[in-house]
Design a protein around this motif. Structure first.
Motif, PDB file in Angstrom:
ATOM      1  N   UNK A 175       0.837  -1.201   0.000  1.00  0.00           N
ATOM      2  CA  UNK A 175       0.000   0.000   0.000  1.00  0.00           C
ATOM      3  C   UNK A 175       0.872   1.252   0.000  1.00  0.00           C
ATOM      4  N   UNK A 176       0.318   2.364  -0.492  1.00  0.00           N
ATOM      5  CA  UNK A 176       1.090   3.613  -0.466  1.00  0.00           C
ATOM      6  C   UNK A 176       1.243   4.103   0.980  1.00  0.00           C
ATOM      7  N   UNK A 177       2.387   4.705   1.244  1.00  0.00           N
ATOM      8  CA  UNK A 177       2.711   5.191   2.598  1.00  0.00           C
ATOM      9  C   UNK A 177       2.709   6.707   2.576  1.00  0.00           C
ATOM     10  N   UNK A 178       1.908   7.382   3.399  1.00  0.00           N
ATOM     11  CA  UNK A 178       1.940   8.842   3.453  1.00  0.00           C
ATOM     12  C   UNK A 178       3.297   9.347   3.941  1.00  0.00           C
ATOM     13  N   UNK A 179       3.706  10.482   3.419  1.00  0.00           N
ATOM     14  CA  UNK A 179       5.000  11.039   3.799  1.00  0.00           C
ATOM     15  C   UNK A 179       5.037  11.406   5.282  1.00  0.00           C
ATOM     16  N   UNK A 180       3.918  11.908   5.830  1.00  0.00           N
ATOM     17  CA  UNK A 180       3.886  12.272   7.248  1.00  0.00           C
ATOM     18  C   UNK A 180       4.077  11.059   8.142  1.00  0.00           C
ATOM     19  N   UNK A 181       3.501   9.908   7.679  1.00  0.00           N
ATOM     20  CA  UNK A 181       3.658   8.690   8.455  1.00  0.00           C
ATOM     21  C   UNK A 181       5.103   8.206   8.430  1.00  0.00           C
ATOM     22  N   UNK A 182       5.758   8.361   7.268  1.00  0.00           N
ATOM     23  CA  UNK A 182       7.167   7.956   7.169  1.00  0.00           C
ATOM     24  C   UNK A 182       8.030   8.831   8.076  1.00  0.00           C
ATOM     25  N   UNK A 183       7.761  10.143   8.103  1.00  0.00           N
ATOM     26  CA  UNK A 183       8.532  11.045   8.976  1.00  0.00           C
ATOM     27  C   UNK A 183       8.346  10.687  10.447  1.00  0.00           C
ATOM     28  N   UNK A 184       7.108  10.373  10.783  1.00  0.00           N
ATOM     29  CA  UNK A 184       6.866   9.985  12.173  1.00  0.00           C
ATOM     30  C   UNK A 184       7.553   8.671  12.501  1.00  0.00           C
ATOM     31  N   UNK A 185       7.546   7.729  11.552  1.00  0.00           N
ATOM     32  CA  UNK A 185       8.222   6.449  11.781  1.00  0.00           C
ATOM     33  C   UNK A 185       9.716   6.648  11.968  1.00  0.00           C
ATOM     34  N   UNK A 186      10.303   7.604  11.223  1.00  0.00           N
ATOM     35  CA  UNK A 186      11.738   7.889  11.409  1.00  0.00           C
ATOM     36  C   UNK A 186      12.016   8.381  12.839  1.00  0.00           C
ATOM     37  N   UNK A 187      11.124   9.227  13.365  1.00  0.00           N
ATOM     38  CA  UNK A 187      11.320   9.726  14.736  1.00  0.00           C
ATOM     39  C   UNK A 187      11.194   8.597  15.748  1.00  0.00           C
ATOM     40  N   UNK A 188      10.221   7.716  15.510  1.00  0.00           N
ATOM     41  CA  UNK A 188      10.054   6.591  16.424  1.00  0.00           C
ATOM     42  C   UNK A 188      11.270   5.674  16.381  1.00  0.00           C
ATOM     43  N   UNK A 189      11.789   5.421  15.154  1.00  0.00           N
ATOM     44  CA  UNK A 189      12.967   4.561  15.016  1.00  0.00           C
ATOM     45  C   UNK A 189      14.186   5.202  15.661  1.00  0.00           C
ATOM     46  N   UNK A 190      14.346   6.510  15.492  1.00  0.00           N
ATOM     47  CA  UNK A 190      15.491   7.198  16.095  1.00  0.00           C
ATOM     48  C   UNK A 190      15.395   7.180  17.613  1.00  0.00           C
ATOM     49  N   UNK A 191      14.181   7.360  18.142  1.00  0.00           N
ATOM     50  CA  UNK A 191      14.008   7.321  19.594  1.00  0.00           C
ATOM     51  C   UNK A 191      14.300   5.933  20.140  1.00  0.00           C
ATOM     52  N   UNK A 192      13.864   4.889  19.427  1.00  0.00           N
ATOM     53  CA  UNK A 192      14.139   3.518  19.857  1.00  0.00           C
ATOM     54  C   UNK A 192      15.635   3.218  19.834  1.00  0.00           C
ATOM     55  N   UNK A 193      16.312   3.692  18.805  1.00  0.00           N
ATOM     56  CA  UNK A 193      17.758   3.445  18.703  1.00  0.00           C
ATOM     57  C   UNK A 193      18.518   4.205  19.793  1.00  0.00           C
ATOM     58  N   UNK A 194      18.041   5.414  20.150  1.00  0.00           N
ATOM     59  CA  UNK A 194      18.732   6.195  21.183  1.00  0.00           C
ATOM     60  C   UNK A 194      18.565   5.561  22.560  1.00  0.00           C
ATOM     61  N   UNK A 195      17.421   4.909  22.792  1.00  0.00           N
ATOM     62  CA  UNK A 195      17.170   4.313  24.103  1.00  0.00           C
ATOM     63  C   UNK A 195      17.752   2.924  24.242  1.00  0.00           C
ATOM     64  N   UNK A 196      17.719   2.131  23.155  1.00  0.00           N
ATOM     65  CA  UNK A 196      18.157   0.729  23.245  1.00  0.00           C
ATOM     66  C   UNK A 196      19.514   0.474  22.605  1.00  0.00           C
ATOM     67  N   UNK A 197      19.913   1.329  21.686  1.00  0.00           N
ATOM     68  CA  UNK A 197      21.186   1.133  21.019  1.00  0.00           C
ATOM     69  C   UNK A 197      21.120   0.197  19.822  1.00  0.00           C
TER      70      UNK A 197
END
Length: 224
Positions: A175-197
């Motif tokens: 399915x097509x992915x909205x750009x806003x959803x991708x940006x939010x997913x990047x923030x979630x991924x960055x936050x997860x990487x900062x907390x867990x490594x």
């Protein structure tokens, strides 16, 4: 008409006898110190009235330094007269300090009576302090937040094709992915990487975003 039987009260009789003796001793002491006539009779009245006023203040308003102070002063004056007239002092030749004390008693008794009658009750402040403070209104219970929950606003879930009844399934499996959803997913991924490594996996990303598996795979593909 029948009169009620009079029953003598031993405590009352004892109080009358003791009061009369104390009154006479105070009169004799005042007379020996040079206070003759009606003045000698006024001294025992003054001492007893101050004693009663201090005791009444203690009974009505509770213990206080002021009331206890004047109660002790009046009690010492009464007890001292009883002891002095028992032969411990030569009343025919009274000492100078006794004359001084008897002469200064009216001013001292006037001061004590005025303070007992017009001083603000100190026990009122103590009672106000002893009152329990009004209970604070209960606050709404705080809902605990999971430790891994991010502070970003929640993005509304994108329903999958199979979750919407009556709609045909999409022909394209991705399915097509909205750009806003991708940006939010990047923030979630960055936050997860900062907390867990470690990098966020697809299942965790799907749980954090609340999206169906196909959409989560498409978002994870764009994050790599």
């Amino acid at each position: 008409m029948t009169w009620p039987a009079i029953r003598p009260d031993a405590a009352l009789v004892q109080a009358v006898i003791a009061g009369a003796l104390s009154f006479a001793h105070l009169h004799d002491l005042a007379a020996a110190a040079g206070q003759d006539g009606w003045k000698a009779w006024a001294y025992p009245i003054s001492v007893d009235l101050l004693l009663v006023a201090a005791w009444r203040r203690l009974r009505s308003d509770g213990p206080s330094r002021l009331a206890w102070c004047w109660f002790v002063i009046a009690l010492v004056a009464s007890l001292g007269a009883n002891v002095a007239t028992a032969g411990f002092l030569d009343l025919a030749h009274p000492p100078a300090w006794l004359r001084f004390g008897v002469a200064g008693w009216p001013a001292l008794a006037f001061l004590g009576g005025t303070l007992l009658a017009h001083t603000t009750h100190a026990t009122d402040d103590v009672r106000m302090q002893d009152r329990p403070a009004p209970a604070a209104p209960e606050s709404a219970p705080t809902i605990p937040t999971p430790a891994d929950q991010s502070l970003e606003p929640e993005v509304p879930r994108v329903p999958a094709a199979e979750e919407a009844p009556g709609l045909p399934a999409a022909a394209d499996p991705t399915p097509p992915v909205p750009a806003a959803l991708v940006d939010h997913a990047r923030k979630v991924a960055a936050d997860h990487h900062a907390r867990t490594g470690i990098a966020i996996d697809t299942d965790t990303l799907r749980a954090r975003l609340g999206v169906p598996p196909q959409l989560a795979d498409a978002i994870a593909a764009q994050l790599t």
